[in-house]
Scaffold this active site. Sequence first.
Site, PDB file in Angstrom:
ATOM      1  CD  GLU A   1       7.809   6.946  11.340  1.00 25.09           C
ATOM      2  OE1 GLU A   1       7.568   6.508  10.194  1.00 25.09           O
ATOM      3  OE2 GLU A   1       7.324   8.019  11.773  1.00 25.09           O
ATOM      4  CG  HIS A   2      11.861   8.785  11.596  1.00 20.94           C
ATOM      5  ND1 HIS A   2      10.531   9.188  11.474  1.00 20.94           N
ATOM      6  CD2 HIS A   2      12.151   8.101  10.466  1.00 20.94           C
ATOM      7  CE1 HIS A   2      10.056   8.765  10.312  1.00 20.94           C
ATOM      8  NE2 HIS A   2      11.004   8.097   9.681  1.00 20.94           N
TER       9      HIS A   2
ATOM     10  CD  GLN B   1      10.243  12.947   9.620  1.00 18.77           C
ATOM     11  OE1 GLN B   1       9.360  12.102   9.686  1.00 18.77           O
ATOM     12  NE2 GLN B   1      10.992  13.088   8.538  1.00 18.77           N
TER      13      GLN B   1
ATOM     14  CG  HIS C   1       2.775 -37.528  20.964  1.00 22.72           C
ATOM     15  ND1 HIS C   1       1.397 -37.581  20.965  1.00 22.72           N
ATOM     16  CD2 HIS C   1       3.110 -36.274  20.544  1.00 22.72           C
ATOM     17  CE1 HIS C   1       0.928 -36.430  20.552  1.00 22.72           C
ATOM     18  NE2 HIS C   1       1.935 -35.609  20.289  1.00 22.72           N
TER      19      HIS C   1
ATOM     20  CG  ASP D   1      12.014  10.247   5.109  1.00 20.47           C
ATOM     21  OD1 ASP D   1      11.742   9.279   5.839  1.00 20.47           O
ATOM     22  OD2 ASP D   1      11.739  11.417   5.425  1.00 20.47           O
TER      23      ASP D   1
ATOM     24  CE1 TYR E   1      -3.807   2.261   0.155  1.00 12.18           C
ATOM     25  CE2 TYR E   1      -2.606   3.370   1.910  1.00 12.18           C
ATOM     26  CZ  TYR E   1      -3.637   3.353   0.995  1.00 12.18           C
ATOM     27  OH  TYR E   1      -4.493   4.420   0.901  1.00 12.18           O
TER      28      TYR E   1
ATOM     29  CG  HIS F   1       5.730  13.472   6.690  1.00 14.45           C
ATOM     30  ND1 HIS F   1       5.665  12.712   5.555  1.00 14.45           N
ATOM     31  CD2 HIS F   1       7.032  13.472   7.059  1.00 14.45           C
ATOM     32  CE1 HIS F   1       6.867  12.267   5.238  1.00 14.45           C
ATOM     33  NE2 HIS F   1       7.714  12.714   6.143  1.00 14.45           N
TER      34      HIS F   1
ATOM     35  CG  ASN G   1      -5.999   7.073   6.612  1.00 17.20           C
ATOM     36  OD1 ASN G   1      -6.243   5.885   6.779  1.00 17.20           O
ATOM     37  ND2 ASN G   1      -6.694   7.820   5.772  1.00 17.20           N
TER      38      ASN G   1
END
Length: 440
Positions: free
Chosen positions: A339-340, A270, A432, A373, A129, A273, A225
């Site tokens: 995240e970063h 950032q 078994h 990125d 995606y 975005h 999203n």
Amino acid sequence: MIARIDLRGRRLSARELRAVVPRAELDVEAATSAVEPILADVRERGGAALRDYAERFDGVRPEHVRVPAQELERALASLDPALRDALTTSAARVRQGHEAQLPPARTTRIAPGAVVRQRWVPVRRVGLYVPGGLALYPSSVVMNVVAAQVAGVEALAVASPPQKENGGLPDPGVLAACALLGVDEVYAVGGAQAIAMFAYGATGSEDVDGEVLCEPVDVVTGPGNVYVAAAKRAVRGVVGIDAEAGPTEIAILADAGADPDHVAADLVSQAEHDPNAAAVLVTDSPELADAVDDALEARVSATKHSERVRAALGGPQSAVVLVDDLESGLDVVDAYAAEHLEIQTIDAAERAERVHNAGAVFVGPYSPVSLGDYLAGSNHVLPTGGCAHFASGLGVMSFLKSVQVIEYTREALAEVTPALSVLADAEDLPAHGEAARART
């Protein structure tokens, strides 16, 4: 512009730090109730539902849900040469970085005649995606596709929202990037409906009722999203997913020696975005914090998306966090699990080795997040919302399965059969043990 949180003189546990450090709101549970009818509708009506949702959410009813091959070729032919070169370079560097992730097959001889082999097998088919909201991301095509290709996935499908300005097709840059990487299965589908299409497959076209439009996949990856995140959560188990990506976030751990303009530039990069993007600076230097505030005023006013940036930096998800020392700062960023994470300290390389929780770590003054990125050779699809406590960024392992292959000789089986029988009897599973004794 950006709030301050003063933790100096306070000794907080990891749990308390998680509660006090700002975080973007991402109510996936609430979004789930909105996406569940969409998932069910796409599963039931296929292509007709996909067109209806495109008209409802994207403002255009695509003529073709699957992008025709000639449109991919046209997009590539029309691509700006400089952008084509940049995407080619990005793909080469990402490919090189991801080839290093491939795990080797291993054979372990447990005992004479007793062998366990570890194989790594790619999934057969993946759905990738690529979002298309406030910003458009041909770079996300590179990150998703190259990782899957290096893993050895045979069938790749890409979905990206139809753009009204492009006649119901996805962004031309996204189409061109797909063509450049040899991906010919591309869909003009966005949001939760794209995740449903990948998970369940879809039939129906404008021309032939019942025709297979998209086969179901094994794994779905890519950012999106809150509705995409909710849809991925809902179909987990039907397919594998990478993570529930939310708004992007950056944390910077910096000392008095950091360049305040570098720090401000990275926070802004950032924040552009999304108004919900999170930007957090953690420092033991009030002087640096003041200087960053000044630098932000100048940079935010001058940047193209200043309104969006100002909203992100001024939101509850962003802050400057003051700490007593860098050890306390490291505790804060580990609890935050960004995240970063940038480390801009005098001992950045050493301190980066001690980070437990981050999607990706950027070390020193010349490793900005924007490098990751596009051209670092790493992947920019990373866990958000604290998921870096337990999740990794996208890579070849996202598309590989571990398969154990066991091969024993008669003698090797006979050697362990008594112990096997004892364990089987202890668990009240006598058959078994009988299965082993029947052979020896």
